[in-house]
Motif scaffolding. Sequence first.
Motif, mmCIF file in Angstrom:
data_model
loop_
_atom_site.group_PDB
_atom_site.id
_atom_site.type_symbol
_atom_site.label_atom_id
_atom_site.label_comp_id
_atom_site.label_asym_id
_atom_site.label_seq_id
_atom_site.Cartn_x
_atom_site.Cartn_y
_atom_site.Cartn_z
ATOM 1 N N PRO A 84 0.787 -1.088 0.177
ATOM 2 C CA PRO A 84 0.149 0.041 0.181
ATOM 3 C C PRO A 84 0.867 1.247 0.046
ATOM 4 N N LEU A 85 0.762 2.111 -1.066
ATOM 5 C CA LEU A 85 1.390 3.151 -1.099
ATOM 6 C C LEU A 85 0.711 4.597 -0.971
ATOM 7 N N GLU A 86 1.277 5.314 0.122
ATOM 8 C CA GLU A 86 0.644 6.733 0.479
ATOM 9 C C GLU A 86 1.436 7.829 0.218
ATOM 10 N N GLY A 87 0.813 8.905 -0.078
ATOM 11 C CA GLY A 87 1.438 10.039 -0.238
ATOM 12 C C GLY A 87 0.712 11.097 -0.831
ATOM 13 N N LEU A 102 9.169 3.150 -2.271
ATOM 14 C CA LEU A 102 9.442 1.728 -2.879
ATOM 15 C C LEU A 102 10.930 1.528 -2.665
ATOM 16 N N LEU A 103 11.738 2.655 -3.139
ATOM 17 C CA LEU A 103 13.419 2.402 -3.129
ATOM 18 C C LEU A 103 13.633 2.024 -1.524
ATOM 19 N N ALA A 107 12.153 -4.885 1.230
ATOM 20 C CA ALA A 107 11.096 -5.862 1.176
ATOM 21 C C ALA A 107 10.093 -5.522 0.070
ATOM 22 N N TRP A 108 9.462 -4.600 -0.104
ATOM 23 C CA TRP A 108 8.478 -4.098 -1.032
ATOM 24 C C TRP A 108 9.070 -4.447 -2.308
ATOM 25 N N LEU A 109 10.251 -3.964 -2.674
ATOM 26 C CA LEU A 109 10.871 -3.634 -3.971
ATOM 27 C C LEU A 109 11.428 -4.844 -4.376
ATOM 28 N N GLU A 110 11.671 -5.773 -3.457
ATOM 29 C CA GLU A 110 12.202 -7.002 -3.659
ATOM 30 C C GLU A 110 11.090 -7.897 -4.056
ATOM 31 N N ALA A 111 9.722 -7.708 -3.511
ATOM 32 C CA ALA A 111 8.571 -8.287 -3.825
ATOM 33 C C ALA A 111 8.164 -7.981 -5.231
ATOM 34 N N VAL A 112 8.200 -6.796 -5.323
ATOM 35 C CA VAL A 112 7.669 -6.290 -6.705
ATOM 36 C C VAL A 112 8.745 -6.742 -7.923
ATOM 37 N N SER A 113 9.915 -6.936 -7.653
ATOM 38 C CA SER A 113 10.806 -7.358 -8.792
ATOM 39 C C SER A 113 10.801 -8.937 -8.997
ATOM 40 N N SER A 114 10.512 -9.564 -8.015
ATOM 41 C CA SER A 114 10.559 -10.947 -8.134
ATOM 42 C C SER A 114 9.333 -11.563 -8.278
ATOM 43 N N ALA A 115 7.963 -10.967 -8.142
ATOM 44 C CA ALA A 115 6.900 -11.435 -8.518
ATOM 45 C C ALA A 115 6.412 -11.889 -9.838
ATOM 46 N N ASP A 116 5.530 -13.134 -9.664
ATOM 47 C CA ASP A 116 5.329 -13.734 -10.998
ATOM 48 C C ASP A 116 3.994 -12.784 -11.571
ATOM 49 N N ARG A 140 13.316 1.706 -15.112
ATOM 50 C CA ARG A 140 14.168 1.435 -14.323
ATOM 51 C C ARG A 140 14.789 -0.065 -13.856
ATOM 52 N N GLY A 141 13.903 -0.767 -14.717
ATOM 53 C CA GLY A 141 14.190 -2.416 -14.410
ATOM 54 C C GLY A 141 13.762 -2.972 -13.442
ATOM 55 N N HIS A 142 12.807 -2.313 -12.638
ATOM 56 C CA HIS A 142 12.352 -3.134 -11.196
ATOM 57 C C HIS A 142 11.235 -4.031 -11.720
ATOM 58 N N ILE A 143 10.544 -3.952 -12.827
ATOM 59 C CA ILE A 143 9.499 -4.907 -13.234
ATOM 60 C C ILE A 143 9.992 -5.233 -14.539
ATOM 61 N N HIS A 144 9.882 -6.737 -15.222
ATOM 62 C CA HIS A 144 10.365 -7.358 -16.181
ATOM 63 C C HIS A 144 9.442 -8.076 -16.880
ATOM 64 N N LEU A 145 8.610 -7.388 -17.791
ATOM 65 C CA LEU A 145 7.387 -7.983 -18.541
ATOM 66 C C LEU A 145 7.544 -9.200 -19.311
ATOM 67 N N ILE A 146 8.912 -9.667 -19.616
ATOM 68 C CA ILE A 146 9.160 -10.846 -20.346
ATOM 69 C C ILE A 146 8.790 -12.068 -19.381
#
Length: 422
Positions: A84-87, A102-103, A107-116, A140-146
């Motif tokens: 949950p992101l707030e601001g 996120l940065l 824990a959140w950033l790793e979850a986003v980057s490693s999620a299926d 910035r390469g945190h998400i990889h749609l491949i």
Amino acid sequence: MVPPSHGHKDPAVAAAAKKMMNNKRIVIVGVHGWFPMKLVRSMIGEPTGTSIKFCEQMATGIKQYFQEEHGVDLPLGDVVTLVPLEGEGKVEDRVHQLYEKLLNNSAWLEAVSSADVILWATHSQGTPVSMMLLRHLLERGHIHLIRQSVCLLAMAGISQGPFPALKGSLIVKYFEADAARELFEFMDSSSPISVQFRTSLAYILHRGVKVVLTGSMQDQVVPLYSAIMTSIDHPNLLRSIYIDGHLLTEKNDFLIHLVVFAVKLRNWGLSDHNLVVHLSEVLAGSLYALEGGHSTIYEELEVYMTAVKYTFETAPFGQFIRKTAIVGEHVQQAQLSVEKEEAEEAEEAEVNMTPFVAKQQQNPFYLPWILHGIMTDPQVLANASLVDDLKQLLQLFEQWHPTSARLKELKYRLDPIRTVRL
């Protein structure tokens, strides 16, 4: 329209679903909207605290989907991570704030980057914020749609601005000045913030992100045309409409069926001849009546279920694209299925954007011409299902007896459609 599915009973399907979710990790990101004043919050919902609500609702939707459709009990605590992101602030300020949060949360950033699978739920002003933030994460390469599947649910998003008439209202005058002015800049697709937003949307669509645009029929703040972004087309866009349950007193209401039909046309990739744009003003809820609409949309679980189904019933998990229109507390499905190969080709399709400038007031005399255009459109008439819908609409129009002055006037304006013969 087809009634909701009651789930699969085939053990083989359940086994396949279990295999599909074996060792899969899901992240749910929630981004709230923004309304600073306590008075306004009491009318159209709290901005903060709703990010976690969006995450929890989406998680509930995932669990319910796999239980009802596949007979699989998904252990959410082991599979799903909530982010949950707030601001608060203006759109670009919020994008930078949320990116930094996120940065700073490894824990959140790793979850986003490693999620299926990444499911993203946002509301109101959070829509442009989310799409611009998602572009940042992709660039910035945190998400990889491949190797990751991403679906973004935008609820009552201020994509083409609020209702123009609100600009002069007393309530809006009490908004924080800079952020208030910026909301109305989205009414013009050539404004700097609109260009950034639309460019970001085009970028994520072209990369393969699925986007569900859900508008509220009786929204007090955001016109339906804005929430479902009538000026943009792409195969990865799915449009739906939420209607508060208290409006469904008449099951065969002409206006509800007309709006659902317009959304169905867009989901079939056909023109609605600007019907949604011209109906939005008529559909506007009262900012002073506390009748829901803008805030109740995110309370409805079926809104989230649409995004869940769109995620798991299309490639790479499912074989089809399923188009859905939400009606109140239930879901009525206007389905369009295509072969898996066509679904994969959607990523390569161009994003079609047309310029848009919101008008203070629509010319009501356009409406009968618009409906005549739809009812004589060769592409519509070539589809037997759509022709059946049109015939039903003509029958419902004869039975429609609105009581409010606004809707009585609408029926009077639409009276010429009675001369159409299908």
